[in-house]
Design an enzyme around this catalytic site. Structure first.
Site, PDB file in Angstrom:
ATOM      1  N   TYR A 148      12.979  40.927  80.375  1.00 54.85           N
ATOM      2  CA  TYR A 148      13.578  41.403  81.622  1.00 54.85           C
ATOM      3  C   TYR A 148      13.262  42.872  81.821  1.00 54.85           C
ATOM      4  O   TYR A 148      13.307  43.665  80.871  1.00 54.85           O
ATOM      5  CB  TYR A 148      15.095  41.187  81.596  1.00 54.85           C
ATOM      6  N   SER A 149      12.933  43.247  83.060  1.00 60.58           N
ATOM      7  CA  SER A 149      12.672  44.626  83.439  1.00 60.58           C
ATOM      8  C   SER A 149      11.454  45.142  82.675  1.00 60.58           C
ATOM      9  O   SER A 149      10.377  44.558  82.793  1.00 60.58           O
ATOM     10  CB  SER A 149      13.924  45.478  83.205  1.00 60.58           C
ATOM     11  N   ALA A 150      11.585  46.224  81.877  1.00 49.98           N
ATOM     12  CA  ALA A 150      10.443  46.685  81.088  1.00 49.98           C
ATOM     13  C   ALA A 150       9.945  45.589  80.155  1.00 49.98           C
ATOM     14  O   ALA A 150       8.742  45.474  79.901  1.00 49.98           O
ATOM     15  CB  ALA A 150      10.822  47.927  80.284  1.00 49.98           C
ATOM     16  N   GLY A 152      10.082  42.433  80.911  1.00 52.65           N
ATOM     17  CA  GLY A 152       9.354  41.513  81.772  1.00 52.65           C
ATOM     18  C   GLY A 152       7.945  41.997  82.046  1.00 52.65           C
ATOM     19  O   GLY A 152       6.988  41.206  82.053  1.00 52.65           O
ATOM     20  N   MET A 172      10.460  38.426  83.864  1.00 52.86           N
ATOM     21  CA  MET A 172      11.567  38.521  84.816  1.00 52.86           C
ATOM     22  C   MET A 172      11.821  39.976  85.206  1.00 52.86           C
ATOM     23  O   MET A 172      11.898  40.852  84.341  1.00 52.86           O
ATOM     24  CB  MET A 172      12.818  37.883  84.207  1.00 52.86           C
TER      25      MET A 172
END
Length: 313
Positions: A148-150, A152, A172
């Protein structure tokens, strides 16, 4: 954090050795340990959750956190994806970024060396993955990566550079590979290993950090790369649309777009929590409130095995 992690790894190792010498089975019940892996790029520690029973032949899921302190905030010992691992029978690894490498504990997905195979943080994550496969006798055809985020965005980097290691990925709230448009850049990174990559996306509608347009660009890039690797493998519009619930305690609607291959498998899924922003998206993929989304994520990933080169399903 690194020194503490090394001390914990030593303690865990001693306990496991003692249990073995006493004739006990260290994998008789589900457990979460902390370990470390080192190569020329450095050292990263990781949590490992092994469900009850033998590990032989099980799938492996590697999950990459976003920008936070995983020891303080992500609570891997209570990480709800570990519950899903016990339910569905996969081994779960949770690598931890070193604060010495990034003060905000972000994966450095945007650095040049971390966009290439065999270098930097991708080599560490891939090394953790292959070591676990060998050590625990895991199923090489059912190895998955998500974040997720970084985490992702780093997942996208490894999906492009290690398509022979991960059967399917879940980038994601992440960014497109090399922050470029178009799928050719992924095909170039894959090289002779190029193949369609089954991909699960989650992007909150009001994400103020990795905004919705970035999420759609990520989907478009992977869809184009899949069709370059295997023409006609992924439709340009969804073949199905569902409305989901995140789980108990978070009554927000979610939509899930399904992109089904003509050969009969789902090559992409794009889930949108409609009334949510970045932090709520992180809760959905890590906390109990998003348990149903996490189950759906893993159903998507586990449906895929490593295919022959250039094949879709």
């Amino acid at each position: 954090m690194r020194n503490a992690a090394f001390r914990l790894c030593a303690v865990v190792g001693a306990v496991l050795i003692a249990a073995t010498l006493l004739g006990a089975s260290p994998r008789a019940q589900a457990r979460t340990d902390q370990r470390c892996y080192t190569n020329a790029a450095g050292t990263r520690c990781y949590y490992l959750h092994v469900p009850p029973g033998s590990s032989t032949g099980r799938p492996l899921m590697v999950y990459l956190h976003g920008c936070n302190d995983p020891l303080a905030d992500a609570r891997p010992t209570g990480f709800s994806l570990a519950r899903v691992a016990d339910e569905m029978g996969f081994v779960l690894a949770y690598p931890i970024q070193d604060q010495a490498a990034n003060k905000d504990v972000c994966w450095n997905w945007d650095k040049a060396e971390n966009r290439e195979r065999g270098r930097g943080e991708p080599s560490l994550i891939a090394g953790i993955t292959t070591n676990l496969i060998d050590q625990f006798g895991l199923d090489r055809s059912r190895v998955y990566l998500g974040g997720y985020s970084a985490g992702g965005a780093m997942t996208t980097n490894l999906g492009a550079t290690y398509p022979d290691l991960y059967a399917a990925i879940a980038p994601m709230a992440g960014a497109p590979y090399r922050t470029e448009l178009g799928g050719q850049v992924i095909i170039d990174a894959m090289g002779a290993r190029a193949r369609p990559m089954p991909t699960f996306f989650l992007q909150t509608l009001f994400d103020q950090i990795s905004n919705f347009v970035i999420g759609r660009a990520n989907l478009a890039q992977w869809r184009e790369a899949d069709n370059l690797a295997d023409p006609g493998s992924v439709p340009t519009v969804p073949t199905r649309l569902d409305v989901l619930v995140a789980g108990p305690g978070l009554p927000i609607p979610l939509t899930a777009e399904h992109y089904d291959s003509p050969r009969g498998c789902e090559l992409a899924q794009f889930t949108t929590p409609l009334l949510a922003e970045h932090a709520i998206g992180a809760r959905i993929v890590q906390d109990d409130v998003g348990i149903e989304v996490q189950r759906n994520l893993m159903r998507f990933l586990l449906a895929h095995r490593m295919p022959a080169p250039h094949r879709t399903c």
